[in-house]
Design a protein around this motif. Structure first.
Motif, PDB file in Angstrom:
ATOM      1  N   THR A  25       0.993  -0.937  -0.067  1.00  0.00           N
ATOM      2  CA  THR A  25       0.591   0.045  -0.413  1.00  0.00           C
ATOM      3  C   THR A  25       1.094   1.536  -0.708  1.00  0.00           C
ATOM      4  OG1 THR A  25      -1.714  -1.317   1.351  1.00  0.00           O
ATOM      5  CG2 THR A  25      -1.806   1.180   1.338  1.00  0.00           C
ATOM      6  N   LYS A  26       1.901   1.005   0.512  1.00  0.00           N
ATOM      7  CA  LYS A  26       2.823   2.844   0.562  1.00  0.00           C
ATOM      8  C   LYS A  26       3.671   2.711  -0.465  1.00  0.00           C
ATOM      9  CE  LYS A  26       4.085   2.451   5.145  1.00  0.00           C
ATOM     10  NZ  LYS A  26       5.282   2.659   6.587  1.00  0.00           N
ATOM     11  N   LEU A  27       3.699   1.625  -1.246  1.00  0.00           N
ATOM     12  CA  LEU A  27       4.120   1.379  -2.418  1.00  0.00           C
ATOM     13  C   LEU A  27       3.343   2.408  -3.739  1.00  0.00           C
ATOM     14  CD1 LEU A  27       6.527  -1.588  -2.932  1.00  0.00           C
ATOM     15  CD2 LEU A  27       7.796   0.950  -2.826  1.00  0.00           C
ATOM     16  N   LEU A  83       3.504  14.549   2.544  1.00  0.00           N
ATOM     17  CA  LEU A  83       2.658  13.486   2.617  1.00  0.00           C
ATOM     18  C   LEU A  83       3.802  12.108   2.485  1.00  0.00           C
ATOM     19  CD1 LEU A  83      -0.774  14.227   0.608  1.00  0.00           C
ATOM     20  CD2 LEU A  83      -0.454  13.708   3.682  1.00  0.00           C
ATOM     21  N   LYS A  84       4.057  12.348   1.786  1.00  0.00           N
ATOM     22  CA  LYS A  84       5.308  11.019   1.247  1.00  0.00           C
ATOM     23  C   LYS A  84       6.494  10.702   1.814  1.00  0.00           C
ATOM     24  CE  LYS A  84       8.633   9.179  -2.284  1.00  0.00           C
ATOM     25  NZ  LYS A  84       9.039   9.211  -3.438  1.00  0.00           N
ATOM     26  N   GLU A  85       6.507  11.342   3.068  1.00  0.00           N
ATOM     27  CA  GLU A  85       7.879  11.717   3.940  1.00  0.00           C
ATOM     28  C   GLU A  85       7.236  11.094   4.805  1.00  0.00           C
ATOM     29  OE1 GLU A  85      11.400  11.182   5.686  1.00  0.00           O
ATOM     30  OE2 GLU A  85      11.105  11.659   3.811  1.00  0.00           O
ATOM     31  N   LYS A  86       5.832  11.222   5.436  1.00  0.00           N
ATOM     32  CA  LYS A  86       5.391  10.428   6.474  1.00  0.00           C
ATOM     33  C   LYS A  86       4.133   9.488   6.435  1.00  0.00           C
ATOM     34  CE  LYS A  86       0.897  11.975   9.161  1.00  0.00           C
ATOM     35  NZ  LYS A  86       0.066  12.915   9.868  1.00  0.00           N
ATOM     36  N   TYR A  87       3.898   9.100   5.075  1.00  0.00           N
ATOM     37  CA  TYR A  87       3.414   7.312   5.153  1.00  0.00           C
ATOM     38  C   TYR A  87       4.213   6.527   4.474  1.00  0.00           C
ATOM     39  CZ  TYR A  87      -0.621  10.243   7.219  1.00  0.00           C
ATOM     40  OH  TYR A  87      -1.770  10.736   7.944  1.00  0.00           O
ATOM     41  N   CYS A  88       5.458   7.055   3.430  1.00  0.00           N
ATOM     42  CA  CYS A  88       6.166   5.950   2.887  1.00  0.00           C
ATOM     43  C   CYS A  88       7.526   6.006   3.165  1.00  0.00           C
ATOM     44  CB  CYS A  88       6.205   6.856   1.342  1.00  0.00           C
ATOM     45  SG  CYS A  88       4.208   6.789   0.426  1.00  0.00           S
ATOM     46  N   ASN A  89       7.552   6.873   3.832  1.00  0.00           N
ATOM     47  CA  ASN A  89       9.517   6.888   5.141  1.00  0.00           C
ATOM     48  C   ASN A  89       9.718   6.366   6.447  1.00  0.00           C
ATOM     49  OD1 ASN A  89      10.369   6.662   1.933  1.00  0.00           O
ATOM     50  ND2 ASN A  89      10.039   9.376   2.170  1.00  0.00           N
ATOM     51  N   SER A  90       8.577   5.733   7.093  1.00  0.00           N
ATOM     52  CA  SER A  90       8.242   5.719   8.502  1.00  0.00           C
ATOM     53  C   SER A  90       9.518   3.768   8.826  1.00  0.00           C
ATOM     54  CB  SER A  90       7.103   5.391   8.934  1.00  0.00           C
ATOM     55  OG  SER A  90       6.471   4.325   8.604  1.00  0.00           O
ATOM     56  N   ASN A  91       8.751   4.122   9.615  1.00  0.00           N
ATOM     57  CA  ASN A  91       9.776   2.418   9.904  1.00  0.00           C
ATOM     58  C   ASN A  91       9.467   1.407  10.111  1.00  0.00           C
ATOM     59  OD1 ASN A  91      12.169   4.091  10.986  1.00  0.00           O
ATOM     60  ND2 ASN A  91      11.234   4.315  12.978  1.00  0.00           N
ATOM     61  N   PHE A  92       7.663   1.448   9.990  1.00  0.00           N
ATOM     62  CA  PHE A  92       7.024   0.103   9.412  1.00  0.00           C
ATOM     63  C   PHE A  92       7.866  -0.430   8.689  1.00  0.00           C
ATOM     64  CE2 PHE A  92       3.636  -0.587  13.072  1.00  0.00           C
ATOM     65  CZ  PHE A  92       3.591   1.290  13.024  1.00  0.00           C
ATOM     66  N   THR A  93       7.722   0.133   7.321  1.00  0.00           N
ATOM     67  CA  THR A  93       8.396  -0.377   6.396  1.00  0.00           C
ATOM     68  C   THR A  93       8.915   0.803   5.634  1.00  0.00           C
ATOM     69  OG1 THR A  93       6.607  -1.799   6.227  1.00  0.00           O
ATOM     70  CG2 THR A  93       7.236  -1.951   4.110  1.00  0.00           C
ATOM     71  N   ALA A  94       9.355   0.506   4.435  1.00  0.00           N
ATOM     72  CA  ALA A  94      10.663   1.010   3.744  1.00  0.00           C
ATOM     73  C   ALA A  94      10.205   1.124   2.326  1.00  0.00           C
ATOM     74  CB  ALA A  94      12.469   0.862   4.065  1.00  0.00           C
ATOM     75  N   CYS A  95      10.176   2.257   1.867  1.00  0.00           N
ATOM     76  CA  CYS A  95       9.454   2.331   0.398  1.00  0.00           C
ATOM     77  C   CYS A  95      10.936   2.762  -1.092  1.00  0.00           C
ATOM     78  CB  CYS A  95       8.292   3.098   0.539  1.00  0.00           C
ATOM     79  SG  CYS A  95       6.913   2.844   0.274  1.00  0.00           S
ATOM     80  N   ILE A  96      10.648   1.935  -1.667  1.00  0.00           N
ATOM     81  CA  ILE A  96      11.887   2.294  -2.462  1.00  0.00           C
ATOM     82  C   ILE A  96      11.215   4.593  -3.114  1.00  0.00           C
ATOM     83  CG2 ILE A  96      11.891   2.707  -5.160  1.00  0.00           C
ATOM     84  CD1 ILE A  96      10.683  -0.393  -5.093  1.00  0.00           C
TER      85      ILE A  96
END
Length: 287
Positions: free
Chosen positions: A237-239, A271-284
């Motif tokens: 979902t983050k991707l 938004l991208k920094e908050k929801y896609c680059n958190s410690n839960f899962t790394a996003c590309i």
């Protein structure tokens, strides 16, 4: 968790564990002079059941508060906050049923354990009788703990039918469910850290091996496997969100003067920094 909440959560479990230990000391099952294997077994059981009873009570309180908090968050995300008390009522009704079953098991399991371990013939001894009485809250709370983690985690998972929802809403819902599952696993690890007390200076009996193995398998299927699955779904979902935000940012850059859209671009990057680059899962990061 602040100090007030921590103290509130610890008070009753500590009182329970302390009261049980004091009872065992008065009854003679906890004493420093251990002269036989029977005395060692009684000592280990007295300490183990007392500590674990407190741990189970603490775990139940922590999990229930965590579920209430994240249930409210999920309902706010889905704009159904007014349904909160309906869900709490449903969980409360299940808790009452679980309590009835747990009370029954609290009395049945000590008898079954003593029969399996050949201790039933010693029930007339004061030490064995007190150990048996102390085992009742242990089995009651352990049963209640297992019933509760099964129910509350399954209840939260019913919200993960996220078809048609915004990607950010999906991410926040997954994080809430994952957080509750992680807290449940942490409390389970606390229980397993205490369990070796039962086998101090003793060999592990067949009943214990079968029970612990079954419990580990059950908790793995109930907690660990779904948690891994949710991490994967959260990552996908983050991707998707990162890709969508990148497309929107690229479109803004191409279709207008960058300075005119700088605030909107900055918002999307946030938004991208908050929801896609958190410690839960790394996003590309494609940006």
């Amino acid at each position: 968790m602040n100090k007030v909440n921590l103290l509130e959560n610890l008070t009753y479990p500590l009182l329970l564990a302390t009261s049980m230990i004091v009872l065992h000391i008065i009854g003679g099952t906890i004493q420093l002079d251990i002269a036989s294997l029977d005395a060692q077994r009684d000592f280990n059981t007295a300490i183990g059941t007392s500590l674990l009873s407190g741990a189970f009570l603490l775990s139940i309180r922590v999990i229930q508060k965590s579920v209430a908090k994240h249930l409210l968050l999920i309902l706010e995300l889905t704009k159904r906050r007014h349904d909160f008390w309906l869900h709490r009522k449903a969980l409360s009704e299940q808790f009452k049923k679980h309590l009835i079953w747990s009370v029954s098991l609290g009395f049945i399991m000590p008898i079954l354990y003593m029969v399996t371990e050949g201790l039933i013939s010693r029930i007339n001894e004061k030490e064995v009788f007190i150990v048996a009485m102390g085992a009742i809250p242990f089995w009651l709370l352990m049963s209640l703990y297992i019933f509760q983690i099964t129910t509350v985690n399954r209840h939260l998972r019913t919200f993960l039918n996220t078809e048609g929802m915004e990607l950010i809403v999906k991410i926040r819902m997954y994080k809430s469910v994952i957080t509750v599952a992680a807290i449940t696993i942490a409390t389970t690890l606390l229980v397993f850290l205490i369990m070796p007390v039962f086998w101090i200076n003793l060999s592990v009996h067949l009943f214990d091996m079968v029970f612990i193995s079954s419990l580990c398998l059950f908790l793995t299927l109930l907690l660990v496997s779904p948690l891994i699955n949710y991490y994967r779904r959260l990552g996908k979902t983050k991707l998707l969100l990162a890709s969508d935000l990148d497309r929107r940012i690229d479109r803004l850059i191409k279709e207008s003067v960058t300075s005119e859209r700088s605030k909107e671009i900055e918002y999307l990057l946030g938004l991208k920094e908050k929801y896609c680059n958190s410690n839960f899962t790394a996003c590309i990061d494609k940006g």
